[in-house]
Each structure stands twice: as structure tokens, then as C-alpha cells.
Write a protein that holds these residues in place. Structure first.
Motif, PDB file in Angstrom:
ATOM      1  N   ASP A  48     -57.500 -22.836 -27.597  1.00 31.48           N
ATOM      2  CA  ASP A  48     -57.741 -24.024 -26.561  1.00 31.48           C
ATOM      3  C   ASP A  48     -57.139 -25.391 -27.169  1.00 31.48           C
ATOM      4  O   ASP A  48     -56.839 -26.443 -26.619  1.00 31.48           O
ATOM      5  N   VAL A 108     -46.070 -27.251 -26.351  1.00 36.23           N
ATOM      6  CA  VAL A 108     -46.450 -26.209 -25.279  1.00 36.23           C
ATOM      7  C   VAL A 108     -47.940 -25.940 -25.975  1.00 36.23           C
ATOM      8  O   VAL A 108     -48.032 -25.471 -27.122  1.00 36.23           O
ATOM      9  N   ARG A 109     -48.815 -25.804 -25.046  1.00 38.12           N
ATOM     10  CA  ARG A 109     -50.239 -25.298 -25.574  1.00 38.12           C
ATOM     11  C   ARG A 109     -50.188 -23.837 -25.962  1.00 38.12           C
ATOM     12  O   ARG A 109     -49.235 -23.073 -25.336  1.00 38.12           O
ATOM     13  N   ARG A 156     -51.886 -20.764 -25.322  1.00 33.73           N
ATOM     14  CA  ARG A 156     -51.747 -19.703 -24.312  1.00 33.73           C
ATOM     15  C   ARG A 156     -50.779 -19.964 -23.457  1.00 33.73           C
ATOM     16  O   ARG A 156     -50.156 -18.930 -22.719  1.00 33.73           O
ATOM     17  N   ASP A 157     -50.369 -21.420 -23.189  1.00 31.91           N
ATOM     18  CA  ASP A 157     -49.125 -21.208 -22.014  1.00 31.91           C
ATOM     19  C   ASP A 157     -47.834 -21.025 -22.784  1.00 31.91           C
ATOM     20  O   ASP A 157     -46.848 -20.332 -22.223  1.00 31.91           O
ATOM     21  N   PHE A 158     -47.660 -21.088 -24.113  1.00 34.88           N
ATOM     22  CA  PHE A 158     -46.528 -20.578 -24.747  1.00 34.88           C
ATOM     23  C   PHE A 158     -46.427 -18.923 -24.785  1.00 34.88           C
ATOM     24  O   PHE A 158     -45.242 -18.695 -24.384  1.00 34.88           O
ATOM     25  N   TRP A 159     -47.423 -18.351 -24.776  1.00 39.27           N
ATOM     26  CA  TRP A 159     -47.110 -16.885 -24.596  1.00 39.27           C
ATOM     27  C   TRP A 159     -46.951 -16.655 -23.138  1.00 39.27           C
ATOM     28  O   TRP A 159     -46.132 -15.473 -22.768  1.00 39.27           O
ATOM     29  N   THR A 160     -47.671 -17.367 -22.295  1.00 36.67           N
ATOM     30  CA  THR A 160     -47.305 -16.695 -21.007  1.00 36.67           C
ATOM     31  C   THR A 160     -45.872 -17.253 -20.497  1.00 36.67           C
ATOM     32  O   THR A 160     -45.041 -16.493 -19.895  1.00 36.67           O
ATOM     33  N   GLU A 161     -45.226 -18.349 -21.071  1.00 31.57           N
ATOM     34  CA  GLU A 161     -43.598 -18.557 -20.926  1.00 31.57           C
ATOM     35  C   GLU A 161     -42.950 -17.669 -21.567  1.00 31.57           C
ATOM     36  O   GLU A 161     -41.838 -17.178 -21.032  1.00 31.57           O
ATOM     37  N   ARG A 185     -47.603 -10.536 -15.436  1.00 30.52           N
ATOM     38  CA  ARG A 185     -47.824 -11.021 -14.272  1.00 30.52           C
ATOM     39  C   ARG A 185     -47.489 -10.484 -13.025  1.00 30.52           C
ATOM     40  O   ARG A 185     -48.370 -10.489 -11.934  1.00 30.52           O
ATOM     41  N   ARG A 228     -54.465 -14.692 -17.289  1.00 33.08           N
ATOM     42  CA  ARG A 228     -53.986 -15.143 -18.508  1.00 33.08           C
ATOM     43  C   ARG A 228     -55.100 -15.218 -19.433  1.00 33.08           C
ATOM     44  O   ARG A 228     -56.163 -15.944 -19.304  1.00 33.08           O
TER      45      ARG A 228
END
Length: 303
Positions: A128, A186-187, A189-194, A296, A302
Motif C-alpha cells: 500500500d 505508479v503505486r 499494485r497498480d504497477f503490476w496491474t498495468e 483480468r 487485483r
């Protein structure tokens, strides 16, 4: 005396490894190269997917409520001399606590060892409060300092960013480099999602695909590459993948497109080894198998 850090870098390495292993299970492979060693595709699983490098940093306590992220200029200079695909991402904490994380966790009745897991609670979990920048973004913040340094000699560190939480934990005063403008991080967790999708133009990624994907053309747009990775993942999921399938490597250009690279090794030179008089790198090589990029599509939440 050595400066005190908010979180030991070795702890961040372990937590990031735990995170990736949990998020991707057996679909992720991790490697820790020695200082100044580059990715060699012979390390990687013989499956389609993508590889990135993560350079982990921590924050140094610079006073009451002050956190500094320090970057070695020689290391950064060296990273920026490499082709895009060989450059790492920098990941580091974005604290909302005033001093040492262990002391703060104990004061709030939380074992610090639990902060590597989501069960530690929102805002406490390391995922987080970690953020990510590219090496190019880091170099942009430290442009003047890097230009003046101009060589790979290590040991000279400069402040990438300072967070002053002395007045507010939720709204710190943030100062980048020598008054540089705020880069778009980039946060974690968002980094890995992208990354599971296409990533962003300019992001360093190394792609492994079946050789038949490049028989018609050896220069592919990023969206085409993303589609081919999904196609390869579907083949594996359906049991149609042959582990003897020949793989090729694709490397990004400045526009986010990909070009065919020679195989089997991208760096034929002898790797550099760690030396006692050098500051070690804290890099992880992360390889995500193509099936990890289907999250996804299959509706997984996520993490």
C-alpha cells in the motif's frame, strides 16, 4: 556512523518476493543478478512472457519526521547508459509514518513482520505504500547532479525526494531533487496491474514469444505484442503448448514498439561480479509467464 533507515532494504526485497510469489504463484520467476550484471535470456523459463528489473530503495531518516530517498549517482549513471530494456524500475517507500517503521508498528500493536502481508490491514501492508518510477524518471529528477557526476564511480549519493511529515502524516511536504517537478509515479499494485496489460510507452520490458510470431515481421507495435502474449497464454492453458517451441526475444524502442533481438544470450560478455569496494545493487529480475497476463480476462481480483 551509518544513517538509520525506516525499513531495511533487505526486508523490502523479501516482502516484494513474497508479494510476487503470492500474486502470480508459479507463473513468476525471480532472480537476483550481481552488481552490474545484465539480464541473460538463458536464465529465463522456456515459456513466453515478459521480464523487468526492479531496483529497491528505502528511505533514510534525516530528522524528526523527515524521510529521504537517496540514489547513488554512479549506479544511476550506469543504468542510464544501457539500452531501455536493460534499465530497472526504482521502487521505494512513500511513508505515512514519522520515523522507524518497526517502532511505529509496535506502538500500534502490530508485529512488523506482518506488514509483508495483506492481512496486516489497509495502509499497513507494504504494497500500500510502495511506489515505482522508471530509471529515466529518476534521472530526470537528478538531471543536474547526474550531469555533474558523469561517470560510473559509486559512493556519491543524492536525494531523489524528501517527505516532511513533521506537520502532517497524511499530507507531507514533498521536495523532489533540486526543486525538480513532481514525476508521475505508479503505486506498487497498480504497477503490476498495468504490466499485466501493455505497460506504458517507455517502460523497460523484455518480451519472450514463440518464433512463429516474428516470421512475417520483426518489428511489432506494443498492442500486437500484448495480443500475441495472450494468444500464447491461451495455448498453454488449453494444453496446446509444446515446451520444445523455439522462443525469440523482443526489445522495446523509445516509442513502445518491439524489435527482434539476437539469441540465445543478449549479453555475450562475462558478467560483472560483486566487489567488496562497491555499493551492491538491490535488483530483482522478475519474469512473468504469459499466463500471468490473463488475470483480468479471468476476472481475478487485483492483489
Amino acid at each position: 556512523m551509518p544513517q538509520s533507515v525506516s525499513v531495511p532494504e533487505k526486508t523490502l526485497e523479501h516482502w516484494s518476493s513474497q508479494y510476487l510469489t503470492y500474486r502470480y504463484r508459479s507463473k513468476a520467476a525471480l532472480w537476483w543478478p550481481t552488481s552490474r550484471e545484465d539480464i541473460d535470456v538463458r536464465w529465463l523459463p522456456m515459456r513466453p512472457g515478459k521480464a523487468v528489473q526492479i531496483e529497491l530503495k528505502t528511505t533514510t531518516l534525516a530528522g524528526a519526521g523527515l524521510h529521504d530517498v537517496l540514489v547513488d549517482l554512479g549506479q544511476l549513471w550506469e543504468y542510464r547508459q544501457r539500452p531501455i530494456w536493460q534499465q530497472p524500475f526504482y521502487a521505494f517507500p512513500w511513508p505515512d509514518w514519522p520515523g522507524n517503521l518497526t517502532a511505529v508498528a509496535i506502538a500500534n500493536g502490530r508485529p512488523v513482520t506482518e506488514l509483508g502481508f495483506g492481512r496486516s490491514g489497509p495502509g499497513w501492508w507494504f504494497a500500500d505504500w510502495m511506489v515505482v518510477l522508471t530509471a529515466a524518471q529518476v534521472a530526470g529528477v537528478l538531471y543536474k547532479e547526474l550531469l555533474a557526476h558523469g561517470c560510473p564511480k559509486r559512493g556519491s549519493k543524492r536525494r531523489l525526494v524528501r517527505l516532511d511529515l513533521s506537520r502532517s502524516l497524511s499530507n507531507p511536504v514533498v521536495t523532489w531533487g533540486s526543486g525538480a517537478t513532481w514525476p508521475q509515479f505508479v503505486r506498487w499494485r497498480d504497477f503490476w496491474t498495468e504490466l499485466e496489460q501493455c505497460g506504458r510507452v517507455g517502460w523497460p520490458q523484455l518480451i519472450r514469444l514463440p518464433a512463429w510470431c516474428t516470421r512475417v515481421q520483426d518489428h511489432l507495435p506494443r498492442l500486437k505484442v500484448a495480443g500475441l502474449l495472450r494468444e500464447a497464454a491461451s495455448m498453454i492453458e488449453m494444453g496446446e503448448w509444446d515446451d520444445d517451441e523455439q522462443l525469440v526475444t523482443l526489445l522495446p524502442d523509445a516509442d513502445g514498439n518491439y524489435d527482434l533481438a539476437p539469441d540465445p544470450g543478449l549479453n555475450p560478455d562475462e558478467p560483472h561480479t560483486d566487489r567488496a569496494d562497491e555499493i551492491p545493487d538491490h535488483r530483482q529480475v522478475v519474469f512473468l509467464e504469459a499466463r500471468a497476463l490473463l488475470s483480468r480476462r479471468y476476472g481475478r481480483s487485483r492483489r
